[in-house]
Scaffold this active site. Structure first.
Site, short mmCIF file in Angstrom:
data_model
loop_
_atom_site.label_atom_id
_atom_site.label_comp_id
_atom_site.label_asym_id
_atom_site.label_seq_id
_atom_site.Cartn_x
_atom_site.Cartn_y
_atom_site.Cartn_z
N GLY A 111 0.83 -1.20 0.00
CA GLY A 111 0.00 0.00 0.00
C GLY A 111 0.86 1.25 0.00
CB SER A 112 4.06 2.08 1.66
OG SER A 112 3.54 1.87 2.95
CB SER A 163 -2.67 -1.68 2.07
OG SER A 163 -1.93 -2.64 2.81
CG HIS A 216 -4.78 -3.49 5.02
ND1 HIS A 216 -5.06 -2.16 4.87
CD2 HIS A 216 -3.62 -3.55 5.71
CE1 HIS A 216 -4.12 -1.43 5.43
NE2 HIS A 216 -3.22 -2.25 5.95
#
Ligand SMILES: Cc1ncc(COP(=O)(O)O)c(C=O)c1O
Length: 447
Positions: free
Chosen positions: A90-91, A223, A228
């Site tokens: 996700g980053s 993410s 998640h």
């Protein structure tokens, strides 16, 4: 074992064993027993995930391949955008979303160093990190409780002639006021990036229809880290409806190259050797033409294979998250004098990531959190609290440079001091929710 078997038959035999293995050694691991700790999140998976994973590993393609292509197609259809790119976290998705907006292909709307991006300080750091790493300036606006999203009343005063974008997350699944934010962005010609990492499956009513969060702004990110809404271990996605943004995202994800042929494929456009780029010799191999300074943020096909199986479970996961939220909220209804309970944003149908609670005056959050943890209930903060107060900001804070605060961050600080959250993941059974509610309602017994 494989004598007289074709490769396909041998593979099927192995996969049948994998299914059996899941049944014998994995299925029960996911069943919570009374007295066990209640995590804030956990993976929920079945035979299909293990089967796909082994299937992909037997193929030994390793890098992005057929499962990646399937995942990107099916995920895009689920979210409701024509384009999706699978990445390794996700980053990375946030990094790509932000860096895409710095592409020279965007002309006047390109984000340049020193330009400003409106965001919030109560969130996850990697929503903001790419902006700082590039040399743009995050402008922090305050939050509003009980939705725990940006206070849209603060947007106008955050604006300057340098503002180029709004990049913000839907907090723990609760959509921010997309109508107000999108309208603000279109009025001022700003990009809107929805960090959808904690909100997969959430819906918002806009333009006369229910749409998935992440599909409403210019770019959305997800993410797939285990806590998640769905997982592939590590993983993320970037999605958009703009063909130009998609082209830039793919270029940046795949080394900065201009060519869009997938791994293992050549000359899909039929012009591999007959074009002129930059000051390169005419006909230079398009496969080695770079239109951006890029990265390699691709995921492996094994991650995608797990993702394909998880994607099929998303509607059920979303339903369970909503049910869990409703049950916990109902059980805590009598506690409003002690706790501020979360409220969905108007016109939204959240797929809740967690249940945020703010302690009213007289309730000591640290004591309460210690009490819950001591009773086997895992708790979490709203990530960085006030990001500006984190050590990573020390240098910038002391010089008051590299960022700006519009107004005050009073509510952000309140969230940092008085709020925490507990989980609602789809594997949570009603008795787990009831136990959490019982402990929260009986918190006075902690003395
Ligand atoms: C809102 C938000 N954005 C981005 C991320 C980063 O995702 P990842 O851990 O996959 O890098 C997270 C992580 O939990 C998050 O909560």
């Amino acid at each position: 074992m494989f004598e007289n078997k074709t490769e396909g038959q041998a593979r099927e035999a192995i996969l049948a064993f994998v299914e059996e293995y899941y049944e014998k050694f994995h299925r029960d691991k996911q069943n919570w027993q009374e007295g066990q700790r209640i995590s804030y999140a956990s993976r929920v998976y079945g035979q299909e995930e293990l089967r796909n994973l082994v299937d992909s590993s037997l193929e030994f393609w390793l890098t992005s391949g057929r499962y990646t292509e399937q995942f990107e197609r099916e995920f895009a259809a689920y979210i409701g955008t024509p384009y999706c790119s699978l990445v390794n976290s996700g980053s990375s998705a946030n990094l790509l979303a932000f860096m895409a907006l710095t592409s020279p292909l965007l002309g006047e709307r390109q984000i340049r160093r020193g330009d400003e991006v409106i965001t919030v300080a109560a969130g996850f750091p990697t929503t903001v990190a790419p902006c700082i790493q590039y040399g743009a300036v995050p402008v922090f606006v305050d939050m509003a409780i009980p939705q725990y999203n940006l206070d849209v009343g603060q947007l106008e005063q955050a604006l300057s002639e340098k503002t180029k974008a709004v990049m913000v997350a839907h907090t723990l699944g609760n959509p921010f006021d997309l109508k107000a934010v999108r309208e603000f962005c279109s009025r001022h010609g700003l990009w809107l990036v929805e960090d959808n990492c904690d909100a997969l499956g959430s819906e918002y009513f806009i333009d006369g229809a229910w749409k998935k969060t992440g599909s409403i702004g210019d770019i959305g990110t997800s993410s797939f880290y285990p806590p998640h809404h769905m997982t592939m271990g590590e993983g993320g996605a970037v999605y958009t409806s703009s063909p130009l943004l998609h082209k830039i995202i793919r270029s940046l994800r795949d080394w900065g190259r201009d060519c869009m042929c997938p791994s293992g494929t050549d000359n899909l456009c039929g012009h591999r050797f007959d074009r002129q780029y930059g000051e390169l010799p005419a006909g230079y191999d398009h496969k080695y033409v770079y239109s951006h300074f890029g990265y390699n943020l691709k995921a492996t096909d094994m991650q995608a294979a797990v993702g394909c199986a998880q994607l099929g479970r998303l509607p059920e996961f979303t339903k369970r998250r909503r049910e869990n939220f409703a049950r916990l909220k109902e059980k805590l209804a009598g506690m409003e004098s002690c706790f501020i309970l979360p409220e969905p944003c108007p016109d939204s149908n959240p797929s809740w990531f967690g249940f945020l609670i703010t302690c009213r005056d007289g309730v000591d959050k640290n004591k309460l959190v210690g009490y819950l943890e001591g009773h086997g209930i895992q708790t979490r903060m709203l990530f960085s609290g006030n990001l500006v107060k984190q050590p990573c900001f020390d240098g910038m804070r002391s010089k008051q440079e590299g960022y700006r605060v519009a107004g005050s961050l009073k509510v952000t600080d309140l969230i940092m001091e008085k709020s925490f959250w507990v989980g609602l993941y789809p594997g949570m059974k009603p008795e787990m929710i009831d136990y959490m509610a019982e402990k929260l309602c009986g918190y006075q017994e902690m003395g």
